[in-house]
Design a protein around this motif. Structure first.
Motif, PDB file in Angstrom:
ATOM      1  N   LYS A 293      -2.310 -13.711  45.218  1.00 12.06           N
ATOM      2  CA  LYS A 293      -3.269 -12.737  45.747  1.00 12.06           C
ATOM      3  C   LYS A 293      -3.668 -13.126  47.166  1.00 12.06           C
ATOM      4  CE  LYS A 293      -3.325 -10.809  41.685  1.00 12.06           C
ATOM      5  NZ  LYS A 293      -2.638  -9.514  41.440  1.00 12.06           N
ATOM      6  N   LYS A 294      -3.960 -12.127  47.982  1.00 10.22           N
ATOM      7  CA  LYS A 294      -4.318 -12.373  49.372  1.00 10.22           C
ATOM      8  C   LYS A 294      -5.692 -13.039  49.476  1.00 10.22           C
ATOM      9  CE  LYS A 294      -1.275 -11.016  52.501  1.00 10.22           C
ATOM     10  NZ  LYS A 294      -0.902 -11.866  53.651  1.00 10.22           N
ATOM     11  N   VAL A 295      -5.829 -13.885  50.493  1.00  9.30           N
ATOM     12  CA  VAL A 295      -7.093 -14.532  50.802  1.00  9.30           C
ATOM     13  C   VAL A 295      -7.748 -13.795  51.965  1.00  9.30           C
ATOM     14  CG1 VAL A 295      -8.142 -16.628  51.754  1.00  9.30           C
ATOM     15  CG2 VAL A 295      -6.399 -16.802  49.971  1.00  9.30           C
ATOM     16  N   TYR A 296      -8.999 -13.390  51.771  1.00  7.71           N
ATOM     17  CA  TYR A 296      -9.751 -12.688  52.802  1.00  7.71           C
ATOM     18  C   TYR A 296     -11.046 -13.435  53.095  1.00  7.71           C
ATOM     19  CZ  TYR A 296      -6.653  -8.712  51.931  1.00  7.71           C
ATOM     20  OH  TYR A 296      -5.544  -7.901  51.798  1.00  7.71           O
ATOM     21  N   PRO A 297     -11.625 -13.243  54.299  1.00 11.57           N
ATOM     22  CA  PRO A 297     -12.877 -13.933  54.645  1.00 11.57           C
ATOM     23  C   PRO A 297     -14.041 -13.625  53.705  1.00 11.57           C
ATOM     24  CG  PRO A 297     -11.822 -13.120  56.627  1.00 11.57           C
ATOM     25  CD  PRO A 297     -11.045 -12.554  55.472  1.00 11.57           C
ATOM     26  N   ASN A 298     -13.986 -12.474  53.008  1.00 13.17           N
ATOM     27  CA  ASN A 298     -15.100 -12.156  52.109  1.00 13.17           C
ATOM     28  C   ASN A 298     -15.197 -13.119  50.924  1.00 13.17           C
ATOM     29  OD1 ASN A 298     -12.905 -11.277  50.617  1.00 13.17           O
ATOM     30  ND2 ASN A 298     -13.707  -9.230  50.228  1.00 13.17           N
ATOM     31  N   LEU A 299     -14.214 -13.991  50.778  1.00 16.30           N
ATOM     32  CA  LEU A 299     -14.319 -15.024  49.747  1.00 16.30           C
ATOM     33  C   LEU A 299     -15.442 -16.002  50.042  1.00 16.30           C
ATOM     34  CD1 LEU A 299     -10.612 -15.945  48.884  1.00 16.30           C
ATOM     35  CD2 LEU A 299     -12.277 -14.877  47.393  1.00 16.30           C
TER      36      LEU A 299
ATOM     37  N   THR B  53      -7.032 -31.614  42.678  1.00 15.37           N
ATOM     38  CA  THR B  53      -7.766 -32.722  42.052  1.00 15.37           C
ATOM     39  C   THR B  53      -8.560 -32.210  40.854  1.00 15.37           C
ATOM     40  OG1 THR B  53      -9.864 -32.604  43.301  1.00 15.37           O
ATOM     41  CG2 THR B  53      -8.028 -33.778  44.336  1.00 15.37           C
ATOM     42  N   TYR B  54      -8.989 -30.950  40.930  1.00 16.66           N
ATOM     43  CA  TYR B  54      -9.724 -30.342  39.808  1.00 16.66           C
ATOM     44  C   TYR B  54      -8.786 -29.924  38.683  1.00 16.66           C
ATOM     45  CZ  TYR B  54     -12.473 -26.980  37.125  1.00 16.66           C
ATOM     46  OH  TYR B  54     -13.093 -26.296  36.100  1.00 16.66           O
ATOM     47  N   THR B  55      -7.718 -29.219  39.021  1.00 15.90           N
ATOM     48  CA  THR B  55      -6.850 -28.655  37.981  1.00 15.90           C
ATOM     49  C   THR B  55      -6.109 -29.729  37.200  1.00 15.90           C
ATOM     50  OG1 THR B  55      -5.035 -28.356  39.585  1.00 15.90           O
ATOM     51  CG2 THR B  55      -6.541 -26.499  39.251  1.00 15.90           C
ATOM     52  N   HIS B  56      -5.793 -30.856  37.826  1.00 15.74           N
ATOM     53  CA  HIS B  56      -5.075 -31.920  37.125  1.00 15.74           C
ATOM     54  C   HIS B  56      -5.940 -32.572  36.056  1.00 15.74           C
ATOM     55  CE1 HIS B  56      -1.214 -32.829  39.455  1.00 15.74           C
ATOM     56  NE2 HIS B  56      -1.667 -31.686  39.938  1.00 15.74           N
ATOM     57  N   ILE B  57      -7.247 -32.461  36.206  1.00 23.51           N
ATOM     58  CA  ILE B  57      -8.153 -33.110  35.261  1.00 23.51           C
ATOM     59  C   ILE B  57      -8.809 -32.109  34.312  1.00 23.51           C
ATOM     60  CG2 ILE B  57     -10.300 -34.447  35.063  1.00 23.51           C
ATOM     61  CD1 ILE B  57      -9.512 -35.883  37.640  1.00 23.51           C
ATOM     62  N   PHE B  58      -9.261 -30.982  34.840  1.00 19.68           N
ATOM     63  CA  PHE B  58     -10.004 -30.013  34.031  1.00 19.68           C
ATOM     64  C   PHE B  58      -9.206 -28.760  33.689  1.00 19.68           C
ATOM     65  CE2 PHE B  58     -13.298 -32.478  36.235  1.00 19.68           C
ATOM     66  CZ  PHE B  58     -14.103 -32.844  35.174  1.00 19.68           C
ATOM     67  N   GLY B  59      -7.996 -28.643  34.228  1.00 19.70           N
ATOM     68  CA  GLY B  59      -7.185 -27.456  33.966  1.00 19.70           C
ATOM     69  C   GLY B  59      -7.483 -26.338  34.935  1.00 19.70           C
ATOM     70  N   LYS B  60      -6.664 -25.316  34.887  1.00 17.98           N
ATOM     71  CA  LYS B  60      -6.816 -24.193  35.815  1.00 17.98           C
ATOM     72  C   LYS B  60      -7.966 -23.294  35.382  1.00 17.98           C
ATOM     73  CE  LYS B  60      -1.937 -24.196  37.107  1.00 17.98           C
ATOM     74  NZ  LYS B  60      -2.194 -24.892  38.377  1.00 17.98           N
ATOM     75  N   PRO B  61      -8.732 -22.755  36.335  1.00 17.55           N
ATOM     76  CA  PRO B  61      -9.851 -21.869  35.989  1.00 17.55           C
ATOM     77  C   PRO B  61      -9.355 -20.579  35.367  1.00 17.55           C
ATOM     78  CG  PRO B  61      -9.465 -21.858  38.348  1.00 17.55           C
ATOM     79  CD  PRO B  61      -8.594 -22.935  37.781  1.00 17.55           C
ATOM     80  N   GLN B  62     -10.135 -20.039  34.440  1.00 19.38           N
ATOM     81  CA  GLN B  62      -9.747 -18.819  33.740  1.00 19.38           C
ATOM     82  C   GLN B  62     -10.295 -17.561  34.388  1.00 19.38           C
ATOM     83  OE1 GLN B  62      -7.508 -19.054  31.216  1.00 19.38           O
ATOM     84  NE2 GLN B  62      -7.566 -21.219  31.862  1.00 19.38           N
ATOM     85  N   GLN B  63     -11.200 -17.722  35.403  1.00 18.06           N
ATOM     86  CA  GLN B  63     -11.769 -16.556  36.051  1.00 18.06           C
ATOM     87  C   GLN B  63     -10.681 -15.747  36.760  1.00 18.06           C
ATOM     88  OE1 GLN B  63     -13.401 -19.184  35.581  1.00 18.06           O
ATOM     89  NE2 GLN B  63     -15.429 -18.540  34.936  1.00 18.06           N
ATOM     90  N   PRO B  64     -10.835 -14.425  36.837  1.00 23.79           N
ATOM     91  CA  PRO B  64      -9.876 -13.603  37.557  1.00 23.79           C
ATOM     92  C   PRO B  64      -9.931 -13.876  39.048  1.00 23.79           C
ATOM     93  CG  PRO B  64     -11.783 -12.281  36.950  1.00 23.79           C
ATOM     94  CD  PRO B  64     -11.927 -13.610  36.254  1.00 23.79           C
ATOM     95  N   ALA B  65      -8.816 -13.666  39.727  1.00 25.18           N
ATOM     96  CA  ALA B  65      -8.800 -13.808  41.184  1.00 25.18           C
ATOM     97  C   ALA B  65      -9.709 -12.760  41.797  1.00 25.18           C
ATOM     98  CB  ALA B  65      -7.368 -13.642  41.714  1.00 25.18           C
ATOM     99  N   ILE B  66     -10.477 -13.133  42.818  1.00 22.66           N
ATOM    100  CA  ILE B  66     -11.426 -12.212  43.432  1.00 22.66           C
ATOM    101  C   ILE B  66     -11.176 -12.172  44.930  1.00 22.66           C
ATOM    102  CG2 ILE B  66     -13.171 -12.586  41.665  1.00 22.66           C
ATOM    103  CD1 ILE B  66     -14.576 -14.483  43.533  1.00 22.66           C
ATOM    104  N   GLY B  67     -11.922 -11.291  45.588  1.00 23.03           N
ATOM    105  CA  GLY B  67     -11.813 -11.181  47.027  1.00 23.03           C
ATOM    106  C   GLY B  67     -10.647 -10.335  47.477  1.00 23.03           C
ATOM    107  N   GLN B  68     -10.045  -9.546  46.576  1.00 27.30           N
ATOM    108  CA  GLN B  68      -8.907  -8.721  46.951  1.00 27.30           C
ATOM    109  C   GLN B  68      -9.407  -7.439  47.609  1.00 27.30           C
ATOM    110  OE1 GLN B  68      -6.285  -8.354  43.468  1.00 27.30           O
ATOM    111  NE2 GLN B  68      -7.439 -10.054  42.632  1.00 27.30           N
ATOM    112  N   GLN B  69      -8.554  -6.889  48.451  1.00 23.82           N
ATOM    113  CA  GLN B  69      -8.864  -5.635  49.104  1.00 23.82           C
ATOM    114  C   GLN B  69      -7.681  -4.697  48.986  1.00 23.82           C
ATOM    115  OE1 GLN B  69     -10.042  -6.412  53.139  1.00 23.82           O
ATOM    116  NE2 GLN B  69     -11.951  -7.405  52.546  1.00 23.82           N
TER     117      GLN B  69
END
Length: 259
Positions: free
Chosen positions: A74-80, A243-259
């Motif tokens: 997904k694209k990264v935008y400044p509104n993130l 460093t986060y995903t290797h220990i706690f796993g990938k986040p389950q939240q949906p990708a945000i900030g899309q336009q």
């Protein structure tokens, strides 16, 4: 919570670079937007000195979420940059930011026992950092004491923001889990830190020397080192995510900030 081998610290850096390489312009734009926002906040009377520190956990989630978006194509935008302002996490992230500030103040205050408060004056803007101050061994020792005093807090804060945002933890619980996650994987973090120190010191020196030999002008060196430092900083931010995903796993939240 896994205990990882030491070489994973180098893998974190490589994965951070891989994330940056997928959307270099977008990630750099996000970082420049963040710098501009911090500059704008910094000129606010009275609050300008403390707000940038208090808002560190809030804005850190913008870069973590950006890495999620990159990973998912997904694209990264400044509104993130508004990611961390979402309730109910926002209030807890602000509370975490206050702890950031208190921990930094206490660590710098501890250094006054070594140099009589010189490092405190420099950090608070009450004294200029002149060559004589830099050469004073007490000043260097005071910096080291401040860094050591802040280390336990840094361990508690490292994962606290994403644990609050992505796993809905309270501030205390997130800090607790973060501290022991870093402690448990200390060898990996040592490799990670040493790798960044080497890159952060050696690469600019090599590049500046090469440019200096080729062009012999300080302005050309600065024109090259400025974008290089921006890229390195953004890659470093990207490397925090693995460093986060290797220990706690990938986040389950949906990708945000899309336009």
């Amino acid at each position: 919570m896994e205990k990882l081998p030491a070489n994973v610290g180098w893998l974190w850096l490589k994965e951070g670079f891989a994330l940056f390489r997928k959307q270099p312009a977008e990630m750099s734009t996000l970082f420049l937007a963040y710098l501009f926002l911090m500059f704008a906040i910094g000129i606010v009377p009275l609050l300008g000195q403390v707000l940038p520190i208090i808002l560190i956990p809030v804005f850190s989630m913008a870069f973590m979420q950006a890495c999620v978006n990159v990973e998912r194509g997904k694209k990264v935008y400044p509104n993130l940059l508004l990611t961390g302002f979402r309730r109910p996490a926002f209030v807890k992230l602000l509370q975490l930011g206050v702890l950031y500030l208190l921990a930094a103040v206490m660590a710098i205050a501890a250094s006054a026992l070594i140099d009589g408060g010189t490092f405190w004056q420099v950090m608070s803007g009450g004294q200029a950092l002149d060559p004589d101050t830099v050469r004073d061994p007490r000043f260097s020792l005071a910096m080291l004491v401040a860094a050591l005093a802040y280390t336990p807090a840094a361990m508690a804060f490292w994962y606290a923001a994403p644990l609050i945002m992505w796993q809905d933890m309270g501030v205390g619980k997130a800090a607790f889990y973060s501290f022991f996650a870093v402690k448990r994987n200390g060898r990996a973090f040592l490799v990670f830190g040493l790798a960044w120190i080497l890159i952060g010191v050696l690469l600019p020196v090599i590049v500046s020397n090469l440019i200096g030999l080729l062009f012999g002008k300080a302005t050309v060196v600065m024109l090259v080192l400025l974008p290089l430092s921006i890229v390195m900083t953004v890659v470093m931010y990207c490397s925090f995510y693995p460093t986060y995903t290797h220990i706690f796993g990938k986040p389950q939240q949906p990708a945000i900030g899309q336009q």
